[in-house]
Motif scaffolding. Structure first.
Motif, mmCIF file in Angstrom:
data_model
loop_
_atom_site.group_PDB
_atom_site.id
_atom_site.type_symbol
_atom_site.label_atom_id
_atom_site.label_comp_id
_atom_site.label_asym_id
_atom_site.label_seq_id
_atom_site.Cartn_x
_atom_site.Cartn_y
_atom_site.Cartn_z
ATOM 1 N N TYR A 314 0.817 -1.210 0.000
ATOM 2 C CA TYR A 314 0.000 0.000 0.000
ATOM 3 C C TYR A 314 0.848 1.257 0.000
ATOM 4 O O TYR A 314 0.413 2.299 -0.510
ATOM 5 C CB TYR A 314 -0.979 -0.043 1.172
ATOM 6 N N GLY A 315 2.058 1.163 0.534
ATOM 7 C CA GLY A 315 2.982 2.290 0.391
ATOM 8 C C GLY A 315 3.314 2.535 -1.067
ATOM 9 O O GLY A 315 3.371 3.679 -1.525
ATOM 10 N N HIS A 316 3.486 1.432 -1.816
ATOM 11 C CA HIS A 316 3.743 1.540 -3.253
ATOM 12 C C HIS A 316 2.581 2.235 -3.963
ATOM 13 O O HIS A 316 2.774 3.167 -4.768
ATOM 14 C CB HIS A 316 3.969 0.145 -3.829
ATOM 15 N N LEU A 317 1.362 1.812 -3.657
ATOM 16 C CA LEU A 317 0.192 2.402 -4.310
ATOM 17 C C LEU A 317 -0.021 3.857 -3.889
ATOM 18 O O LEU A 317 -0.431 4.691 -4.708
ATOM 19 C CB LEU A 317 -1.057 1.571 -3.983
ATOM 20 N N LEU A 318 0.253 4.166 -2.637
ATOM 21 C CA LEU A 318 0.057 5.539 -2.156
ATOM 22 C C LEU A 318 1.055 6.511 -2.782
ATOM 23 O O LEU A 318 0.801 7.717 -2.855
ATOM 24 C CB LEU A 318 0.169 5.588 -0.633
ATOM 25 N N LEU A 319 2.183 5.986 -3.261
ATOM 26 C CA LEU A 319 3.165 6.842 -3.929
ATOM 27 C C LEU A 319 2.774 7.158 -5.366
ATOM 28 O O LEU A 319 3.447 7.938 -6.035
ATOM 29 C CB LEU A 319 4.550 6.170 -3.907
ATOM 30 N N GLY A 320 1.699 6.544 -5.817
ATOM 31 C CA GLY A 320 1.217 6.807 -7.177
ATOM 32 C C GLY A 320 0.871 5.514 -7.886
ATOM 33 O O GLY A 320 1.606 4.529 -7.763
ATOM 34 N N HIS A 321 -0.268 5.511 -8.575
ATOM 35 C CA HIS A 321 -0.669 4.294 -9.266
ATOM 36 C C HIS A 321 -1.587 4.634 -10.432
ATOM 37 O O HIS A 321 -2.103 5.748 -10.544
ATOM 38 C CB HIS A 321 -1.396 3.346 -8.303
ATOM 39 N N THR A 322 -1.738 3.659 -11.296
ATOM 40 C CA THR A 322 -2.683 3.750 -12.404
ATOM 41 C C THR A 322 -3.576 2.506 -12.371
ATOM 42 O O THR A 322 -3.264 1.525 -11.685
ATOM 43 C CB THR A 322 -1.955 3.815 -13.757
ATOM 44 N N GLU A 323 -4.656 2.556 -13.113
ATOM 45 C CA GLU A 323 -5.552 1.402 -13.180
ATOM 46 C C GLU A 323 -5.382 0.727 -14.529
ATOM 47 O O GLU A 323 -5.513 1.354 -15.579
ATOM 48 C CB GLU A 323 -7.004 1.831 -12.983
ATOM 49 N N GLU A 324 -5.068 -0.559 -14.486
ATOM 50 C CA GLU A 324 -4.873 -1.339 -15.703
ATOM 51 C C GLU A 324 -5.703 -2.611 -15.610
ATOM 52 O O GLU A 324 -5.509 -3.428 -14.712
ATOM 53 C CB GLU A 324 -3.390 -1.692 -15.888
ATOM 54 N N GLU A 325 -6.665 -2.746 -16.532
ATOM 55 C CA GLU A 325 -7.543 -3.910 -16.591
ATOM 56 C C GLU A 325 -8.230 -4.163 -15.249
ATOM 57 O O GLU A 325 -8.335 -5.300 -14.769
ATOM 58 C CB GLU A 325 -6.767 -5.151 -17.033
ATOM 59 N N GLY A 326 -8.671 -3.091 -14.629
ATOM 60 C CA GLY A 326 -9.409 -3.190 -13.382
ATOM 61 C C GLY A 326 -8.567 -3.362 -12.139
ATOM 62 O O GLY A 326 -9.106 -3.505 -11.035
ATOM 63 N N GLU A 327 -7.241 -3.349 -12.281
ATOM 64 C CA GLU A 327 -6.351 -3.500 -11.134
ATOM 65 C C GLU A 327 -5.483 -2.259 -10.979
ATOM 66 O O GLU A 327 -5.110 -1.614 -11.972
ATOM 67 C CB GLU A 327 -5.450 -4.734 -11.293
ATOM 68 N N LEU A 328 -5.145 -1.934 -9.718
ATOM 69 C CA LEU A 328 -4.265 -0.805 -9.449
ATOM 70 C C LEU A 328 -2.816 -1.250 -9.572
ATOM 71 O O LEU A 328 -2.416 -2.258 -8.978
ATOM 72 C CB LEU A 328 -4.522 -0.242 -8.045
ATOM 73 N N VAL A 329 -2.058 -0.493 -10.342
ATOM 74 C CA VAL A 329 -0.642 -0.814 -10.564
ATOM 75 C C VAL A 329 0.188 0.376 -10.111
ATOM 76 O O VAL A 329 -0.032 1.508 -10.563
ATOM 77 C CB VAL A 329 -0.367 -1.123 -12.049
ATOM 78 N N GLY A 330 1.125 0.129 -9.198
ATOM 79 C CA GLY A 330 1.957 1.201 -8.671
ATOM 80 C C GLY A 330 2.945 1.718 -9.693
ATOM 81 O O GLY A 330 3.306 1.025 -10.650
ATOM 82 N N HIS A 331 3.392 2.952 -9.472
ATOM 83 C CA HIS A 331 4.392 3.553 -10.355
ATOM 84 C C HIS A 331 5.722 2.801 -10.252
ATOM 85 O O HIS A 331 5.966 2.064 -9.294
ATOM 86 C CB HIS A 331 4.601 5.017 -9.978
ATOM 87 N N THR A 332 6.561 3.005 -11.232
ATOM 88 C CA THR A 332 7.898 2.407 -11.222
ATOM 89 C C THR A 332 8.941 3.510 -11.308
ATOM 90 O O THR A 332 8.657 4.638 -11.713
ATOM 91 C CB THR A 332 8.077 1.432 -12.399
#
Length: 391
Positions: A314-332
């Motif tokens: 959740y730290g990864h997602l809170l740093l930024g994410h996008t939605e791909e095919e209905g799933e949240l994907v964190g930034h790289t």
């Protein structure tokens, strides 16, 4: 009959807990895929290999060993269950609630039934990733521990009835049982739908990795090893050769089908290392794992285990994410930045573990793990003020 007095102060095993915790943390960090360079991300995941699985197997063996080692004749099942409940559930409840907060904060939802099964630690009985991967997903192993704790008083009676001269035969039987589980899974269960990794089906993976009754075999192996040491049947294998056996077994495990890598090949060397460290502590020799710093880290390992994946995911997602095919994907990020973020995740997990250990785990154990002694009525009467000859 026991020939060696039990000694619950196994400093080396406490320190070794955190050493085993590191590959679990790094494996979960690798699954987050924080590197923009796909080659680096896959390289990180390949480098971790099955180390996390071996570490989890160690924790089950360790649980059986330590609880058997420290059990006293004055203990009763009720006392034992009370200690175990207040050792596990306060930390679990705190991290469970934290998981729900974090899930909400990133805009996700969790199913009612999976969340209820996780709260009561029965999620590992359900062969559906929606139950084991939800909320604080690492708590699936606590569902195994709960079953082990429930059965421990009966298992201990049975293990204590084994003649010392036959304990090693039972160790062999337990190891064969652990190895038979993936063989049964591959033979008896359907091979579809498949997991993203490993080339095995969802049901095969659940059967070999999550199903509590089969993971109990590793706890039982730990109990048998404790009895071997306590009854003087240990083979005097030093810590260093035992550690080398674990390394060799890990290498050998990479040559066999995926499900056998989880614990089948490595479980015996892991059990031998556990016993070797305990013997070193009991003999007053100590090990590299028994130093003050290692023990301090080890004392935080349970809290760290319950928190680290929440911080990573959740730290990864809170740093930024996008939605791909209905799933949240964190930034790289670039490799140096990704490494820095993983290190930061470790530091945050450690800090939160310290807070959880000292703010929840220890106070709960002090307050509720043992029933308070009742003050005799005569002492209460004697403490009351006396006036005019009346009480």
């Amino acid at each position: 009959m026991q020939t060696r007095p039990s000694n619950p102060n196994l400093r080396s095993l406490t320190g070794l807990r955190f050493v085993a915790m590191l590959p679990v943390f790094l494996t979960h960090a690798a699954f987050e895929g924080v590197f923009s360079d796909a080659k680096a991300s896959w390289g990180f995941l390949d480098a971790m290999g099955n180390t996390g699985y071996v570490a989890v197997s160690f924790f089950f063996v360790l649980s059986g060993f330590v609880i058997t080692w420290s059990y006293r004749p004055t203990d009763t099942p009720r006392k034992f269950w009370r200690r175990r409940f207040f050792r596990v559930f306060p930390n679990h409840l705190a991290t469970y609630l934290l998981a729900l907060v974090l899930i909400t904060s990133v805009g996700l939802s969790v199913g009612l039934l999976p969340s209820v099964t996780q709260l009561f630690l029965v999620q590992s009985w359900v062969p559906d990733p929606a139950f084991t991967d939800t909320g604080n997903s690492v708590s699936w192993s606590l569902a195994v521990d709960v079953v082990f704790y429930a059965l421990f008083p009966v298992l201990l009676v049975l293990v204590n009835k084994i003649a010392p001269a036959r304990l090693w035969y039972w160790v062999g039987a337990a190891v064969v049982g652990v190895a038979a589980v993936p063989a049964i899974a591959l033979t008896a269960l359907p091979d579809t739908p498949q997991m993203p990794l490993g080339g095995v089906s969802v049901s095969q993976y659940w059967f070999a990795y999550f199903f509590p009754l089969f993971r109990l075999l590793e706890c039982l192996l730990g109990m048998l090893m404790a009895r071997i040491v306590l009854t003087g049947k240990w083979i005097r294998l030093p810590v260093l050769p035992a550690a080398l056996l674990v390394v060799l077994a890990y290498w050998a495990a990479q040559q066999v089908p995926y499900l056998f890598r989880l614990s089948a090949v490595t479980v015996l060397p892991v059990a031998l290392l556990t016993a070797a460290c305990a013997v070193a502590d009991a003999d007053g020799r100590g090990t590299v794992f028994s130093g003050r710093v290692m023990v301090w880290f080890g004392e935080l390992s349970f809290a760290f285990y319950l928190l680290h994946n929440l911080v990573l995911k959740y730290g990864h997602l809170l740093l930024g994410h996008t939605e791909e095919e209905g799933e949240l994907v964190g930034h790289t990020w670039s490799v140096p930045t990704g490494i820095a973020l993983i290190a930061a995740g470790f530091a945050v997990s450690l800090l939160l573990a310290w807070l959880l250990h000292n703010g929840v785990e220890k106070p709960a154990m002090r307050r509720w793990s043992r029933a308070r002694a009742k003050t005799p009525v005569t002492e209460v009467i004697g403490a009351l003020p006396v006036k005019d000859g009346a009480i």
